[in-house]
Scaffold this active site. Sequence first.
Site, PDB file in Angstrom:
ATOM      1  N   GLY A  81       0.805  -1.214   0.000  1.00  0.00           N
ATOM      2  CA  GLY A  81       0.000   0.000   0.000  1.00  0.00           C
ATOM      3  C   GLY A  81       0.838   1.262   0.000  1.00  0.00           C
ATOM      4  O   GLY A  81       2.061   1.239   0.130  1.00  0.00           O
ATOM      5  N   HIS A  86      -2.114   7.106  10.918  1.00  0.00           N
ATOM      6  CA  HIS A  86      -2.581   6.458  12.145  1.00  0.00           C
ATOM      7  C   HIS A  86      -2.572   7.493  13.253  1.00  0.00           C
ATOM      8  O   HIS A  86      -1.668   8.358  13.306  1.00  0.00           O
ATOM      9  CB  HIS A  86      -1.675   5.302  12.546  1.00  0.00           C
ATOM     10  CG  HIS A  86      -1.567   4.224  11.516  1.00  0.00           C
ATOM     11  ND1 HIS A  86      -2.670   3.678  10.901  1.00  0.00           N
ATOM     12  CD2 HIS A  86      -0.496   3.583  10.997  1.00  0.00           C
ATOM     13  CE1 HIS A  86      -2.275   2.751  10.037  1.00  0.00           C
ATOM     14  NE2 HIS A  86      -0.960   2.676  10.071  1.00  0.00           N
ATOM     15  N   GLY A 147      -3.103  -2.732   4.969  1.00  0.00           N
ATOM     16  CA  GLY A 147      -1.756  -2.785   4.424  1.00  0.00           C
ATOM     17  C   GLY A 147      -1.009  -3.930   5.065  1.00  0.00           C
ATOM     18  O   GLY A 147      -0.810  -3.942   6.287  1.00  0.00           O
ATOM     19  N   GLY A 158      -1.270  -4.828   9.051  1.00  0.00           N
ATOM     20  CA  GLY A 158      -2.663  -5.226   9.195  1.00  0.00           C
ATOM     21  C   GLY A 158      -3.651  -4.184   8.725  1.00  0.00           C
ATOM     22  O   GLY A 158      -3.669  -3.812   7.559  1.00  0.00           O
ATOM     23  N   CYS A 176      -3.786   6.332   0.882  1.00  0.00           N
ATOM     24  CA  CYS A 176      -3.539   5.104   0.118  1.00  0.00           C
ATOM     25  C   CYS A 176      -3.338   5.375  -1.368  1.00  0.00           C
ATOM     26  O   CYS A 176      -3.440   4.462  -2.192  1.00  0.00           O
ATOM     27  CB  CYS A 176      -4.653   4.081   0.332  1.00  0.00           C
ATOM     28  SG  CYS A 176      -4.886   3.628   2.065  1.00  0.00           S
TER      29      CYS A 176
END
Length: 235
Positions: A81, A86, A147, A158, A176
């Site tokens: 990806g 995050h 990813g 994950g 992404c």
Amino acid sequence: MNRLVNIWCVGHVSYSNGLRLQKYIAELHHKVTTDTVKDTLLFVEHPPVYTIGIRTKNYTDEDEKRLRALGAEFYKSNRGGLITFHGPGQLVVYPIINLKNFTPSIKWYVCHIEKTIIRLCKQLGIEAAATSDTGVWIGDEKICAIGLHASRYITTHGLALNCNVDLDWFKHIVPCGIEGKGVTSLSKQLARNVTTDEIVPKFIDAFSTVFQCNYKNIPKRQADEICSELSLPLV
């Protein structure tokens, strides 16, 4: 169901320490041939961080500086990806599992991760779907990024499910690498505050159903030993 998966709710942890935990558990899978090494789900939340995968399309050193200036960390990783974010309010799940205990197929694995999130959303009354683009979507808005990395069928990295994360962080990137699409969260969809703590048990339930496995919490002693060996704060 005779598959058993360990559940480890790590909590708040830096992205770099999350990588170290993943690497440690994955290496145990590679080194130990007995069944003492269990498949494990790591549940974490990271402080603000932008990460890119093995494809670094359109992102330069200047972009890295720009994103760091926002108050976020920036990491390059070996997952699949492109760039994503995050941060607090986002449930990040790292399944460290041996696909030979399930089905030794990356395509199968990605499909079942998507099915897990779709099932979870349905429990909340949200209609989500998988598309030709990676991740899980509600219309043209992504609610969960995926990813992954796998080495000899041992998975790392994950998924990242937006619960009550501040979506403004995504305005500074093309999430992404998919142009013309947006992002959303469970809180936005339900018009209420949805915390990661609320979603963890729902994710475990959906995962155990879709992957046809049982689960148990990782023994505290084992978690403490791993944290001690890696010089991480005990969680």
